[in-house]
Every structure is written in C-alpha cells, then in structure tokens.
Scaffold this motif. Structure first.
Motif, short mmCIF file in Angstrom:
data_model
loop_
_atom_site.label_atom_id
_atom_site.label_comp_id
_atom_site.label_asym_id
_atom_site.label_seq_id
_atom_site.Cartn_x
_atom_site.Cartn_y
_atom_site.Cartn_z
N SER A 184 0.82 -1.21 0.00
CA SER A 184 0.00 0.00 0.00
C SER A 184 0.86 1.26 0.00
O SER A 184 1.76 1.40 0.82
CB SER A 184 -0.91 -0.01 1.23
N PRO A 185 0.59 2.18 -0.94
CA PRO A 185 1.32 3.44 -0.95
C PRO A 185 0.61 4.49 -0.10
O PRO A 185 0.77 5.69 -0.35
CB PRO A 185 1.28 3.83 -2.43
N ALA A 186 -0.21 4.05 0.88
CA ALA A 186 -1.11 4.98 1.59
C ALA A 186 -0.36 6.15 2.22
O ALA A 186 -0.78 7.29 2.10
CB ALA A 186 -1.89 4.22 2.64
N TYR A 187 0.78 5.85 2.89
CA TYR A 187 1.45 6.94 3.61
C TYR A 187 1.94 8.01 2.64
O TYR A 187 1.87 9.20 2.90
CB TYR A 187 2.59 6.39 4.47
N LEU A 188 2.39 7.55 1.45
CA LEU A 188 2.89 8.50 0.45
C LEU A 188 1.76 9.37 -0.08
O LEU A 188 1.85 10.61 -0.10
CB LEU A 188 3.55 7.72 -0.70
N TYR A 190 -1.51 9.79 1.07
CA TYR A 190 -2.17 10.62 2.08
C TYR A 190 -1.23 11.72 2.56
O TYR A 190 -1.65 12.86 2.79
CB TYR A 190 -2.65 9.78 3.26
N GLY A 191 0.05 11.37 2.72
CA GLY A 191 1.02 12.38 3.16
C GLY A 191 1.09 13.53 2.17
O GLY A 191 1.09 14.70 2.57
N THR B 63 -4.66 21.32 7.99
CA THR B 63 -5.00 20.16 7.15
C THR B 63 -6.32 19.56 7.61
O THR B 63 -6.67 19.66 8.79
CB THR B 63 -3.91 19.08 7.22
N PRO B 64 -7.07 18.95 6.69
CA PRO B 64 -8.36 18.38 7.08
C PRO B 64 -8.18 17.23 8.07
O PRO B 64 -7.31 16.38 7.90
CB PRO B 64 -8.94 17.87 5.76
N TYR B 65 -9.05 17.24 9.06
CA TYR B 65 -8.99 16.23 10.12
C TYR B 65 -9.21 14.82 9.54
O TYR B 65 -8.55 13.86 9.94
CB TYR B 65 -10.04 16.60 11.15
N LEU B 66 -10.11 14.74 8.57
CA LEU B 66 -10.41 13.43 7.99
C LEU B 66 -9.18 12.82 7.32
O LEU B 66 -8.92 11.61 7.44
CB LEU B 66 -11.54 13.59 6.95
N VAL B 67 -8.39 13.66 6.64
CA VAL B 67 -7.18 13.15 5.98
C VAL B 67 -6.16 12.72 7.03
O VAL B 67 -5.46 11.72 6.85
CB VAL B 67 -6.60 14.22 5.04
#
Lengths: 240, 219
Positions: A184-188, A190-191, B63-67
């Motif tokens: 998952s590239p989630a941290y990238l 979302y970051g 920054t948005p809390y949801l994110v």
C-alpha cells in the motif's frame, strides 16, 4: 513515481476540491448573512427559531450533519447527488458559524456610528453598507478567514459520500495500486495530499491577512479604537 | 417518527455512545496534558523546540482532520506503525485536539503577567514553586473557556472516526440505516444524544469557570 504517474487523475480531484470548496464558501457566506439577519431580527418569533437552529447546527458534529442531509432529505422528497448534498450541509454548517462572526462584528461598531449615519441621511441598507460594515470588517475578517479555511478543509467530507474530490481520488488511487501492484502506498499518497491541503489553507490565510491589512489601514491612522478591536482569542471552529 | 423503533435501537446506540465517550475521554485527558507540555515548550525559550511545536500546531490546523485520520490509520502501517482501529482513533483525535489545546494553554500562559514573577521572587518562592503554585493555576483559569470549547469539539469530532470503522455513535446509526432504512429516527436520536453530551459538558465547564473566576485569596 506513483504520484507523477497519476498526476492528471489527482489533478482532477484537486480541481473538484477547489470547485466544491468555492461552492461551500459561497453557500456558507449566503447562509451566514441570512442567519445573521435572523439573529438580529426585531421580532422574537423569528429570532428564537433561528437562534435554536444555529445553536443546533453548531453543536451537532459536522460529520453527522453531512450524513443526515444525505440520508434524510430523500425522505422529504429532495434528492441531491453527493456533490450538492455535501455542499448544502457544509454550507449550512458554515452559515451557522459565520452568523455569529458577522453578528459580533456588527455589534462591535458603536451605536453612535449608526446614529451618525442616520443623521447624515444614510438610512437602512445604505447606512449599513457605507458606514457600519466597513468598520465591522476588521472584527469580522480574522475569524471569517479561519472559517473559510475550515470550509475548505470540510470539503474533504465529500469523500465520505463519494464525491470525486482530492481525498476520494487518493482513496481510489491507493485501492487500485494496492490491488494491482501489492503493497500500500497509503502513507505516500495521504502524506502528499496533506501537504496539498496545507498549502491551500496557507494561501487562503495569507490572502486573508492581506485583506485584513487593507481594512485595518484607514481606521488605524485616525482612531485606533474602532479599527483595531479584535477578539482576544481567535474563534475556534470545531472541524478543521 | 417511530418511537418503538428508537426504543428498540436504544441498546445499540448506548454501546455506541459508550465508545464515543471512552475515545473522547482518553483524547481529552491526553490532549490536555500534551497541550500543557506543548505550551510550556513553545514559550520555554529553546528555539528548535519552539519551532517544532509551532510547526506541529500549524500543520494540524492547516490540514483536514479526515485526511489526518486516514493517514494515521492507513498510512502509518506501511511505515511499520500498526495500531488497532480504537487506538488509531484515540491517536488521531488526540493529535488533532492537542494542537488546539497547545494554543489555548499558550494564550493562558501569556495572560499571566510578568509582575507575578517579581512578586513570587520577593516572597522567596523557588522557581518550581512559582511555576506550580502561581503560574499553573492562573494560566489554567485564563485558558479554561477556550480549553472547554476544544473539549466539546473533541467529543463532536469523535464522530469522524466512523470513517475508519470505529463502532461509535454515528457508526451505529449509519450501520442500522443500512439495514432498516430508518434514517429519520436514527439521526433524530443521535442528534439528541450529541446535543445532551455537548450541553452537559459546556454546562459543567461554565460551572467550573464561574467557580474559578472568583478572585483568589481575600474575601
């Protein structure tokens, strides 16, 4: 790099976010003016219900308001798509918070100013917009700018209903790449959108600060008292 | 409005409320502690720490809390930090509330005048005595109204945690709507429950405020 590869997809999301937030800011301002007018109405029969509505909107979590508008309005025969549903709910919420900002700003102008306007023949709307509002601006603007950033941030709530804005694009991108490539590239992702949102809100604040300086100027020179009255603690808005 | 249905759903809603209150309580306690610590660091005069705390506050507020929630729940595991839904929720809520509490307590500390310092020095109080017995009560009193606002907002913002599947009040309501399509009943009940929570907390805060705003000492 993943982000560059799906650049146009994410850019579409960002454009939708910008559009959605503009609608929310415009709608929020519209409702704020209406609620503020209701709050300062002469008749208690109008003031009471508006006050109750505004308090409820401020005390119920924004997440609940957004879901409620989406799920309950169809029962009343009003069906909106997710975009307009989230736009409506966040606008109404912003209006409730903005109403108090506007009202406090108008009340901060000494009543003598109103009388002076009347005695110069500026009645009603004319007096309000030419005399009262410009003087209320330095009080209204700082909390109002922070409300605008809150509304921009609240546009991410559209993702909960499935509006294709920045956060939703990020979610889709993560789902797809996790399935297709594993890991998952989630941290990238979302970051990076955290950084994008931060840049957006920061620009709004910077713009707001410029506007504040503009409105603070003339009064500062002649009479520090009317121009620079500011709330001691910045108004706090619950979402962000 | 079908009250029998609401009554039927009430046990479920109460378990949801319990989760909301537990998560909020943990976040409130942690964020007040972090807030106080952060405020002290921010006014403490150590430049790198000051910048770090300021950057943290600005970033959370910008920054948005949801994110933030999604970043903590979905993003951190790939960096090797894996938390359960519950603890992700507590961490996200605490991280958000701390930023605001730091600001509140910083304003509180700023409200304590320099004169206090000279006064306690002339009474022979030590530095730690001065901090704990003089500055802390005065700063807390000054920070209380805005800190109370943040505490109420913390309870309200726990509703966002339904997005990562924490079974709290809003999640329970939305979950039941998915089965029974009783949106009006469910939303009416959770709105009332949230309003009761908010009014109770702000009423309590108002009481504490009134009690503390009496002048210290002489009568």
């Amino acid at each position: 790099m993943l982000l560059l590869e799906f650049q146009s997809f994410l850019l579409d999301g960002l454009l939708n976010t910008l559009f959605l937030s503009s609608v929310m800011i415009a709608g929020g301002t519209f409702f704020a003016v209406i609620f503020a007018a209701g709050l300062s109405a002469q008749s208690a029969w109008l003031r009471g219900p508006v006050y109750g509505l505004v308090e409820c909107l401020r005390d119920i979590p924004l997440m609940v308001t957004v879901l409620m508008v989406y799920f309950v309005l169809p029962h009343a025969g009003l069906s909106f798509n997710p975009f307009w549903s989230s736009a409506l709910s966040v606008s109404v919420w912003g209006g409730a918070n903005g109403a108090h900002i506007i009202r406090a700003g108008l009340l901060s102008v000494p009543s003598g100013q109103r009388e002076a306007a009347l005695s110069s023949g500026l009645r009603g709307w004319k007096g309000l917009f030419l005399v009262i509002v410009p003087q209320a601006m330095p009080v209204i603007l700082p909390p109002y700018v922070s409300l605008v950033t809150s509304l921009t941030q609240a546009s991410s709530l559209g993702a909960v209903l499935g509006v294709n804005e920045l956060l939703r694009s990020a979610q889709i991108l993560i789902e797809q790449t996790t399935i297709a490539r594993g890991g998952s590239p989630a941290y990238l992702v979302y970051g990076s959108i955290l950084v994008v949102y931060f840049a957006l809100c920061w620009s709004i604040s910077a713009l707001g600060a410029k506007l504040e300086r503009h409105f603070a100027k003339p009064y500062q020179r002649t009479n520090g008292k009317t121009g620079l009255a500011r709330p001691a603690v910045a108004l706090q808005i619950s979402t962000t | 409005m079908d009250f029998a249905y609401i009554l039927d759903a009430l046990p479920d809603l109460m378990t949801g409320l319990k989760m909301t209150l537990i998560v909020s309580f943990l976040a409130i306690v942690l964020s007040c502690l972090i807030g106080l610590l952060g405020a002290v660091l921010r006014t403490g005069g150590i430049k790198p720490l000051q910048y770090a705390v300021t950057a943290y506050v600005e970033f959370i507020r910008g920054t948005p809390y949801l994110v933030q929630i999604f970043f903590i729940f979905y993003g951190l595991p790939s960096l090797g930090l894996r938390f359960s839904i519950f603890w992700s929720g507590v961490i996200a809520l605490t991280a958000w509330a701390s930023a605001f509490q730091i600001e509140n307590f910083r304003a509180g500390l700023a409200a304590v005048g320099r004169g206090m310092h000279d006064a306690s020095a002339s009474l022979g109080l030590k530095r730690w005595q001065h901090s704990i017995f003089i500055i802390l009560p005065l700063a807390t009193r000054a920070a209380l109204p805005s800190a109370m606002n943040t505490i109420v907002a913390t309870v309200k913002n726990s509703a966002y945690l339904q997005a990562i599947g924490l079974v709290e009040l809003t999640f329970v309501a939305v979950d039941r709507i998915a089965y029974d399509f009783r949106a009006i009943e469910m939303f009416a009940s959770i709105c009332v429950i949230y309003l009761i929570c908010v009014f109770t907390i702000s009423g309590f805060g108002y009481m504490v405020e009134r009690r503390l705003s009496r002048p210290f000492g002489g009568r």
